[in-house]
Scaffold this motif. Structure first.
Motif, PDB file in Angstrom:
ATOM      1  N   ALA A  20       0.902  -1.251   0.060  1.00 23.00           N
ATOM      2  CA  ALA A  20      -0.206  -0.062   0.059  1.00 23.00           C
ATOM      3  C   ALA A  20       1.034   1.475   0.107  1.00 23.00           C
ATOM      4  N   SER A  21       2.088   1.123   0.687  1.00 27.22           N
ATOM      5  CA  SER A  21       2.780   2.471   0.710  1.00 27.22           C
ATOM      6  C   SER A  21       3.405   2.692  -0.648  1.00 27.22           C
ATOM      7  N   ALA A  22       3.481   1.903  -1.603  1.00 27.14           N
ATOM      8  CA  ALA A  22       3.951   2.090  -2.832  1.00 27.14           C
ATOM      9  C   ALA A  22       2.873   2.244  -3.990  1.00 27.14           C
ATOM     10  N   GLN A  23       1.758   2.598  -3.440  1.00 26.38           N
ATOM     11  CA  GLN A  23       0.676   2.883  -4.548  1.00 26.38           C
ATOM     12  C   GLN A  23       0.888   4.024  -5.314  1.00 26.38           C
ATOM     13  N   PRO A  24       0.960   3.882  -6.571  1.00 24.40           N
ATOM     14  CA  PRO A  24       1.098   5.353  -7.272  1.00 24.40           C
ATOM     15  C   PRO A  24       0.234   6.291  -6.980  1.00 24.40           C
ATOM     16  N   ALA A  25      -1.022   6.085  -6.536  1.00 26.62           N
ATOM     17  CA  ALA A  25      -2.026   7.133  -6.212  1.00 26.62           C
ATOM     18  C   ALA A  25      -1.748   7.861  -5.030  1.00 26.62           C
ATOM     19  N   THR A 254      15.688  12.846 -12.926  1.00 26.76           N
ATOM     20  CA  THR A 254      15.042  11.647 -12.064  1.00 26.76           C
ATOM     21  C   THR A 254      14.634  11.922 -10.943  1.00 26.76           C
ATOM     22  N   ARG A 255      13.364  11.497 -10.564  1.00 22.03           N
ATOM     23  CA  ARG A 255      12.882  11.590  -9.224  1.00 22.03           C
ATOM     24  C   ARG A 255      12.223  10.338  -8.627  1.00 22.03           C
ATOM     25  N   MET A 256      13.026   9.885  -7.597  1.00 21.17           N
ATOM     26  CA  MET A 256      12.639   8.696  -6.911  1.00 21.17           C
ATOM     27  C   MET A 256      11.178   8.532  -6.222  1.00 21.17           C
ATOM     28  N   VAL A 257      10.112   8.126  -6.551  1.00 16.46           N
ATOM     29  CA  VAL A 257       9.092   8.195  -5.684  1.00 16.46           C
ATOM     30  C   VAL A 257       8.667   7.088  -5.049  1.00 16.46           C
ATOM     31  N   ALA A 258       9.149   5.990  -4.965  1.00  9.30           N
ATOM     32  CA  ALA A 258       8.763   4.699  -4.161  1.00  9.30           C
ATOM     33  C   ALA A 258      10.125   3.804  -4.261  1.00  9.30           C
ATOM     34  N   THR A 259      10.560   3.231  -3.068  1.00 10.27           N
ATOM     35  CA  THR A 259      11.670   2.472  -3.024  1.00 10.27           C
ATOM     36  C   THR A 259      11.189   1.243  -1.880  1.00 10.27           C
ATOM     37  N   PRO A 260      12.035   0.368  -1.995  1.00  7.81           N
ATOM     38  CA  PRO A 260      11.962  -0.828  -0.983  1.00  7.81           C
ATOM     39  C   PRO A 260      12.057  -0.520   0.332  1.00  7.81           C
ATOM     40  N   MET A 262      11.060   2.528   1.854  1.00  8.08           N
ATOM     41  CA  MET A 262      10.015   3.008   2.062  1.00  8.08           C
ATOM     42  C   MET A 262       8.849   1.718   2.622  1.00  8.08           C
ATOM     43  N   ALA A 263       8.834   0.804   1.840  1.00  5.84           N
ATOM     44  CA  ALA A 263       7.919  -0.019   1.829  1.00  5.84           C
ATOM     45  C   ALA A 263       8.159  -0.990   3.215  1.00  5.84           C
ATOM     46  N   LEU A 264       9.468  -1.250   3.502  1.00  2.53           N
ATOM     47  CA  LEU A 264       9.842  -1.969   4.741  1.00  2.53           C
ATOM     48  C   LEU A 264       9.593  -0.981   5.822  1.00  2.53           C
ATOM     49  N   GLU A 265       9.636   0.401   5.853  1.00  2.00           N
ATOM     50  CA  GLU A 265       9.441   1.187   6.998  1.00  2.00           C
ATOM     51  C   GLU A 265       7.839   0.977   7.137  1.00  2.00           C
ATOM     52  N   ALA A 266       7.140   0.988   6.119  1.00  2.00           N
ATOM     53  CA  ALA A 266       5.559   1.005   6.451  1.00  2.00           C
ATOM     54  C   ALA A 266       5.241  -0.611   7.084  1.00  2.00           C
ATOM     55  N   ALA A 267       5.931  -1.439   6.778  1.00  2.00           N
ATOM     56  CA  ALA A 267       5.714  -2.600   7.628  1.00  2.00           C
ATOM     57  C   ALA A 267       6.073  -2.497   8.983  1.00  2.00           C
ATOM     58  N   ALA A 268       7.164  -2.054   9.102  1.00  2.00           N
ATOM     59  CA  ALA A 268       7.743  -1.944  10.352  1.00  2.00           C
ATOM     60  C   ALA A 268       6.984  -1.368  11.456  1.00  2.00           C
ATOM     61  N   ASP A 269       6.220  -0.108  10.755  1.00  2.00           N
ATOM     62  CA  ASP A 269       5.249   0.581  11.843  1.00  2.00           C
ATOM     63  C   ASP A 269       3.957  -0.427  12.079  1.00  2.00           C
ATOM     64  N   VAL A 270       3.609  -1.178  11.136  1.00  2.00           N
ATOM     65  CA  VAL A 270       2.507  -2.208  11.659  1.00  2.00           C
ATOM     66  C   VAL A 270       2.998  -3.086  12.704  1.00  2.00           C
ATOM     67  N   ALA A 271       4.165  -3.683  12.739  1.00  2.00           N
ATOM     68  CA  ALA A 271       4.836  -4.470  13.509  1.00  2.00           C
ATOM     69  C   ALA A 271       4.815  -3.771  14.947  1.00  2.00           C
ATOM     70  N   ARG A 272       5.271  -2.494  14.894  1.00  2.00           N
ATOM     71  CA  ARG A 272       5.383  -2.137  16.340  1.00  2.00           C
ATOM     72  C   ARG A 272       4.061  -1.725  16.800  1.00  2.00           C
ATOM     73  N   ARG A 273       3.327  -1.422  16.144  1.00  2.00           N
ATOM     74  CA  ARG A 273       1.850  -0.957  16.551  1.00  2.00           C
ATOM     75  C   ARG A 273       1.269  -2.383  17.132  1.00  2.00           C
ATOM     76  N   VAL A 417       8.134  -2.481  -5.797  1.00  2.30           N
ATOM     77  CA  VAL A 417       9.251  -2.219  -4.936  1.00  2.30           C
ATOM     78  C   VAL A 417      10.072  -3.416  -4.420  1.00  2.30           C
ATOM     79  N   ASN A 418      10.072  -4.423  -5.231  1.00  2.00           N
ATOM     80  CA  ASN A 418      11.001  -5.540  -5.178  1.00  2.00           C
ATOM     81  C   ASN A 418      10.367  -6.597  -4.033  1.00  2.00           C
ATOM     82  N   ASP A 419      11.404  -7.591  -3.528  1.00  2.00           N
ATOM     83  CA  ASP A 419      10.900  -8.390  -2.764  1.00  2.00           C
ATOM     84  C   ASP A 419      10.728  -7.946  -1.252  1.00  2.00           C
ATOM     85  N   PHE A 420       9.824  -8.878  -0.478  1.00  2.00           N
ATOM     86  CA  PHE A 420       9.283  -8.494   0.808  1.00  2.00           C
ATOM     87  C   PHE A 420       9.690  -9.609   1.594  1.00  2.00           C
ATOM     88  N   ARG A 421      10.438  -9.528   2.801  1.00  2.00           N
ATOM     89  CA  ARG A 421      10.691 -10.803   3.550  1.00  2.00           C
ATOM     90  C   ARG A 421      10.338 -10.158   5.263  1.00  2.00           C
TER      91      ARG A 421
END
Length: 427
Positions: A20-25, A254-260, A262-273, A417-421
C-alpha cells in the motif's frame, strides 16, 4: 505470543502495508510538475513497467491541463485512463505487443520542441515490457536472450547491463530521442540500491557501463547469446549506450517516488503497533535465494534461542532481489525458494513464522506473490507425502506451498518495489 494477532495475520498485514505504501496514487502526485513549469509547451506522458498504468492513472487524476501519451504494462495490470493510452504486453519474456508499443513510443517523442515536457513513468518490469532490438536482432533474439538471462543466476544489475547494450530504447536512448524537450522521469525502484540505470534498464538515464562490461557478464555466467547479439557486444560501437555527459540528456532529471526501504518502513510501523520490535536487516539483499534463506534462518534462530542480535519478540524485515539458478523443473519463484530454504533450516522451530513475497504480486512467472511458513510447515508437508528438500532441489517452491494452501495471492498490485521478507520471532 505478543498481542492477540495470529502470526500469519500479522505477517500478511505487514506485507499489505508495504504494498500500500508504494501505490502510485499515493506516491506519484507529490512529484508532478506544475503547469507553470511547462514553459508553455505540451505535456507528453510515456512509461513502462508493472506500475506504469497505475502511475498514469494518478497523473490523469491530478493533472487538469491537456496531456497525451502512451505507457505499457503487464497483461492484467492496466488502469482506466482516458487521455493516456494503456498498452498491455508480456512479462518476463517480451512479446510483439511490447515491441510495437516501444516503436510507437519512440515515434511519439520524435520532433519535440524545447518548450515541451516528457513525463516518463518507469517501474520494475520495464525491461521486458519495452523490448526494442538493435538493428540486426529480432524479437525472437530478445526473447531467447531474456530466457537465458533469467536462468543464468546473474544479478538483476548484471542482467540489465546486458539488456541495455542490446536495446534500441534502453540505456538512455529513450531520453536521447526526446531531445531537445525537457524529460522528467518518475521512478519506482525494484532494484537493490535503487540505481536509476537498473530500473527497467534505464531508458532515460545515462549508462556508465560498456559493451565490454556486458560481454564479461555473458562470459562469467556462460550465457548462450544468439550469434548476432554476441557480435554486437564484441564490436562495441553500434551497441554502446548513452554515456554520462551526453548533451541530449542535459535537460533530463529523475525523481525517486517509491523504494523498497519505504515499503519496509511501512511494514515496520505495523509490527510496532502490534507490540513487536522491528529490525530492517537491509533493503538490497542479493544472492542465491536458497542461500539467503539459510542465512536469514541462522539470524532468526540466534534471535529466538539466545536473544542475539535482537531480543524477542521481534520482526526481522528485509528486501532486495535474490536470484535462482535453475537446476530442476519446478515452478519457481525466488521468494518461495528462499522461504522453503528457510523453513528447512528452521526445522519447525516453534517461535518462528515468515512471509516472503514480491510486491508486484508475481513471484517468478506465476501470478502468486509468495507464501507463508510456520512451525508446522514441514510436518504438514510430510503428512501429505511431500519431501521438502526434494521440492527445493527441483526449484518447486510454488508447487510446495500451493499444496499446503499457504500461497499468498494478491492479484495485480499495480506497483513494484521488489521482494519483501518478514520473519516473526515470538516470545
Amino acid at each position: 505470543m505478543t498481542g492477540t494477532t495470529a502470526p500469519a495475520d500479522l505477517l500478511r498485514r505487514m506485507f499489505d502495508a508495504a504494498v500500500a505504501s508504494a501505490q502510485p496514487a499515493l506516491c506519484v502526485p507529490p512529484h508532478l510538475p506544475t503547469p507553470r513549469q511547462l514553459e508553455g509547451g505540451r505535456l507528453i506522458v510515456i512509461g513502462a513497467g508493472k506500475a506504469s498504468a497505475a502511475m498514469a492513472e494518478a497523473v490523469e487524476t491530478h493533472w487538469s491541463g491537456p496531456l497525451s501519451g502512451l505507457v505499457v504494462t503487464r497483461y492484467g495490470y492496466g488502469a482506466p485512463c482516458s487521455r493516456i493510452e494503456i498498452v498491455e504486453a508480456a512479462h518476463p519474456v517480451p512479446d510483439a505487443a511490447g515491441l510495437q508499443a516501444a516503436q510507437r513510443m519512440l515515434e511519439l517523442v520524435r520532433g519535440l520542441k524545447p518548450e515541451d515536457t516528457v513525463l516518463c513513468l518507469i517501474s520494475g518490469g520495464g525491461s521486458a515490457l519495452l523490448p526494442m532490438p538493435l538493428p540486426g536482432l529480432t524479437l525472437e533474439d530478445k526473447q531467447a536472450i531474456n530466457q537465458a538471462l533469467l536462468q543464468s543466476g546473474a544479478t538483476i544489475g548484471e542482467m540489465n547491463c546486458v539488456r541495455r547494450h542490446l536495446s534500441a530504447i534502453k540505456g538512455g536512448r529513450l531520453a536521447a530521442a526526446c531531445h531537445p524537450a525537457r524529460v522528467i522521469t518518475l521512478l519506482m525502484s525494484d532494484v537493490p540500491g535503487d540505481s536509476p540505470v537498473d530500473i527497467a534498464s534505464g531508458p532515460t538515464v545515462a549508462d556508465p557501463s560498456t559493451c565490454a562490461d556486458a560481454l564479461a557478464i555473458v562470459r562469467r555466467y556462460g550465457i548462450a547469446l544468439p550469434p548476432a547479439a554476441r557480435r554486437l557486444l564484441e564490436e562495441g560501437d553500434a551497441a554502446e549506450s548513452i554515456k554520462p555527459g551526453d548533451a541530449r540528456l542535459a535537460r533530463s532529471e529523475t525523481r525517486m517516488v517509491a523504494t523498497p526501504q519505504m515499503a519496509l518502513e511501512a511494514a515496520a510501523d505495523v509490527a510496532r503497533r502490534a507490540g513487536y520490535a522491528a529490525h530492517i536487516l537491509g533493503d538490497a539483499i542479493e544472492g542465491e535465494a536458497r542461500d539467503v534463506g539459510k542465512v536469514l534462518a541462522g539470524i532468526a534462530l540466534q534471535t529466538a534461542n539466545r536473544d542475539q542480535p535482537f531480543r524477542t519478540p521481534c520482526v526481522l524485515l528485509s528486501g532486495g532481489e535474490t536470484t535462482v539458478t535453475l537446476r530442476g523443473t519446478g515452478r519457481g519463484g525466488r521468494n518461495v525458494e528462499c522461504l522453503l530454504s528457510l523453513a528447512l533450516a528452521l526445522r519447525g522451530h516453534p517461535e518462528i513464522h515468515a512471509l516472503m513475497g514480491d510486491t508486484d504480486g508475481v513471484d517468478g512467472a506465476e501470478d502468486i506473490a509468495g507464501a507463508i511458513a510456520g512451525p508446522q510447515t514441514l510436518d504438514r508437508a510430510w503428512a501429505l507425502g511431500l519431501r521438502p528438500a526434494d521440492e527445493l532441489a527441483n526449484n518447486n517452491g510454488h508447487g510446495f506451498f500451493q499444496a499446503l494452501g499457504d500461497s499468498v495471492i494478491t492479484g495485480p498490485t499495480r506497483t513494484n518495489v521488489n521482494d519483501f521478507r518478514a520473519i516473526l520471532v515470538t516470545d
